[in-house]
Motif scaffolding. Sequence first.
Motif, PDB file in Angstrom:
ATOM      1  N   TRP A 128      60.076  64.975 -21.641  1.00 27.52           N
ATOM      2  CA  TRP A 128      60.645  63.959 -20.732  1.00 27.52           C
ATOM      3  C   TRP A 128      59.762  62.778 -20.389  1.00 27.52           C
ATOM      4  O   TRP A 128      60.322  61.474 -20.413  1.00 27.52           O
ATOM      5  CB  TRP A 128      61.084  64.941 -19.554  1.00 27.52           C
ATOM      6  CG  TRP A 128      60.161  64.463 -18.346  1.00 27.52           C
ATOM      7  CD1 TRP A 128      59.170  65.451 -18.004  1.00 27.52           C
ATOM      8  CD2 TRP A 128      60.017  63.575 -17.167  1.00 27.52           C
ATOM      9  NE1 TRP A 128      58.469  65.227 -16.870  1.00 27.52           N
ATOM     10  CE2 TRP A 128      59.059  64.147 -16.363  1.00 27.52           C
ATOM     11  CE3 TRP A 128      60.772  62.386 -16.936  1.00 27.52           C
ATOM     12  CZ2 TRP A 128      58.752  63.367 -15.455  1.00 27.52           C
ATOM     13  CZ3 TRP A 128      60.331  61.463 -15.984  1.00 27.52           C
ATOM     14  CH2 TRP A 128      59.327  62.215 -15.182  1.00 27.52           C
ATOM     15  N   ASN A 129      58.389  62.823 -20.450  1.00 29.35           N
ATOM     16  CA  ASN A 129      57.641  61.624 -19.985  1.00 29.35           C
ATOM     17  C   ASN A 129      56.852  61.260 -21.320  1.00 29.35           C
ATOM     18  O   ASN A 129      56.042  60.284 -21.240  1.00 29.35           O
ATOM     19  CB  ASN A 129      56.609  62.052 -18.935  1.00 29.35           C
ATOM     20  CG  ASN A 129      55.708  63.242 -19.437  1.00 29.35           C
ATOM     21  OD1 ASN A 129      55.766  63.836 -20.212  1.00 29.35           O
ATOM     22  ND2 ASN A 129      54.500  63.292 -18.465  1.00 29.35           N
ATOM     23  N   LEU A 130      57.355  61.688 -22.448  1.00 30.39           N
ATOM     24  CA  LEU A 130      56.589  61.140 -23.782  1.00 30.39           C
ATOM     25  C   LEU A 130      57.206  59.525 -24.177  1.00 30.39           C
ATOM     26  O   LEU A 130      58.349  59.283 -23.471  1.00 30.39           O
ATOM     27  CB  LEU A 130      56.747  61.912 -24.781  1.00 30.39           C
ATOM     28  CG  LEU A 130      56.250  63.432 -24.569  1.00 30.39           C
ATOM     29  CD1 LEU A 130      56.514  64.360 -25.842  1.00 30.39           C
ATOM     30  CD2 LEU A 130      54.658  63.284 -24.599  1.00 30.39           C
ATOM     31  N   PRO A 131      56.813  58.961 -24.997  1.00 29.68           N
ATOM     32  CA  PRO A 131      57.415  57.602 -25.311  1.00 29.68           C
ATOM     33  C   PRO A 131      58.715  57.889 -25.966  1.00 29.68           C
ATOM     34  O   PRO A 131      59.434  56.942 -26.008  1.00 29.68           O
ATOM     35  CB  PRO A 131      56.323  57.128 -26.290  1.00 29.68           C
ATOM     36  CG  PRO A 131      55.088  57.847 -26.105  1.00 29.68           C
ATOM     37  CD  PRO A 131      55.337  59.158 -25.713  1.00 29.68           C
ATOM     38  N   GLY A 132      58.760  59.151 -26.566  1.00 32.40           N
ATOM     39  CA  GLY A 132      60.155  59.122 -27.301  1.00 32.40           C
ATOM     40  C   GLY A 132      60.497  60.564 -27.581  1.00 32.40           C
ATOM     41  O   GLY A 132      59.412  61.476 -27.539  1.00 32.40           O
ATOM     42  N   PRO A 133      61.688  61.167 -27.753  1.00 35.49           N
ATOM     43  CA  PRO A 133      61.921  62.487 -27.721  1.00 35.49           C
ATOM     44  C   PRO A 133      61.350  63.240 -29.061  1.00 35.49           C
ATOM     45  O   PRO A 133      61.674  62.458 -30.313  1.00 35.49           O
ATOM     46  CB  PRO A 133      63.148  62.851 -27.569  1.00 35.49           C
ATOM     47  CG  PRO A 133      63.876  61.389 -27.980  1.00 35.49           C
ATOM     48  CD  PRO A 133      62.807  60.301 -27.817  1.00 35.49           C
ATOM     49  N   ASP A 134      60.910  64.448 -29.091  1.00 30.99           N
ATOM     50  CA  ASP A 134      60.632  64.825 -30.225  1.00 30.99           C
ATOM     51  C   ASP A 134      61.848  65.702 -30.991  1.00 30.99           C
ATOM     52  O   ASP A 134      61.741  66.509 -31.910  1.00 30.99           O
ATOM     53  CB  ASP A 134      59.379  66.046 -30.069  1.00 30.99           C
ATOM     54  CG  ASP A 134      58.752  66.390 -31.075  1.00 30.99           C
ATOM     55  OD1 ASP A 134      59.091  66.039 -32.431  1.00 30.99           O
ATOM     56  OD2 ASP A 134      57.972  67.467 -31.228  1.00 30.99           O
ATOM     57  N   GLN A 135      62.548  65.974 -30.244  1.00 30.80           N
ATOM     58  CA  GLN A 135      63.955  66.610 -30.449  1.00 30.80           C
ATOM     59  C   GLN A 135      63.933  67.924 -30.843  1.00 30.80           C
ATOM     60  O   GLN A 135      64.179  68.405 -31.963  1.00 30.80           O
ATOM     61  CB  GLN A 135      64.684  65.558 -31.503  1.00 30.80           C
ATOM     62  CG  GLN A 135      65.123  64.234 -31.083  1.00 30.80           C
ATOM     63  CD  GLN A 135      65.942  63.747 -32.204  1.00 30.80           C
ATOM     64  OE1 GLN A 135      66.217  64.026 -33.293  1.00 30.80           O
ATOM     65  NE2 GLN A 135      66.437  62.458 -31.672  1.00 30.80           N
ATOM     66  N   PRO A 136      63.434  68.794 -29.756  1.00 31.32           N
ATOM     67  CA  PRO A 136      63.270  70.061 -30.079  1.00 31.32           C
ATOM     68  C   PRO A 136      64.719  70.862 -30.142  1.00 31.32           C
ATOM     69  O   PRO A 136      65.391  70.605 -30.032  1.00 31.32           O
ATOM     70  CB  PRO A 136      62.563  70.532 -28.748  1.00 31.32           C
ATOM     71  CG  PRO A 136      63.158  69.556 -27.725  1.00 31.32           C
ATOM     72  CD  PRO A 136      63.336  68.441 -28.205  1.00 31.32           C
TER      73      PRO A 136
END
Length: 114
Positions: free
Chosen positions: A104-112
Amino acid sequence: MTLIWATRGYAWGFTFLRDGGVADPLPTYEVCFPADAPEPVPLRRVGDKVAVRLVDPEGRRDRSGRVIVHEFIVDGDLAEQIHTLDDAHRIVWSLVRDDYTAIWNLPGPDQPGK
């Protein structure tokens, strides 16, 4: 079971983190969460699917201070178990909680689990 999950994070906007195994989850999303609805409904049945809006159970907000909302569309056996928002919190949120906490606090989702 199909699970479509749309949300946003701290620094990234609306995206599908789970696509339910379909090439384009947007048409299903638009049927279950119609833009012209008079007001958002937190839980509704649409055919054999259940559409659920959950305010982030951890109270997270984006960098502008807006409350994070998670929108889920489920079908199959899972949909048959969801009758209340408490059911959705217990059943659906438990499936994605750790994935969301990680991104949630990353620059963009990694789409797990997409």
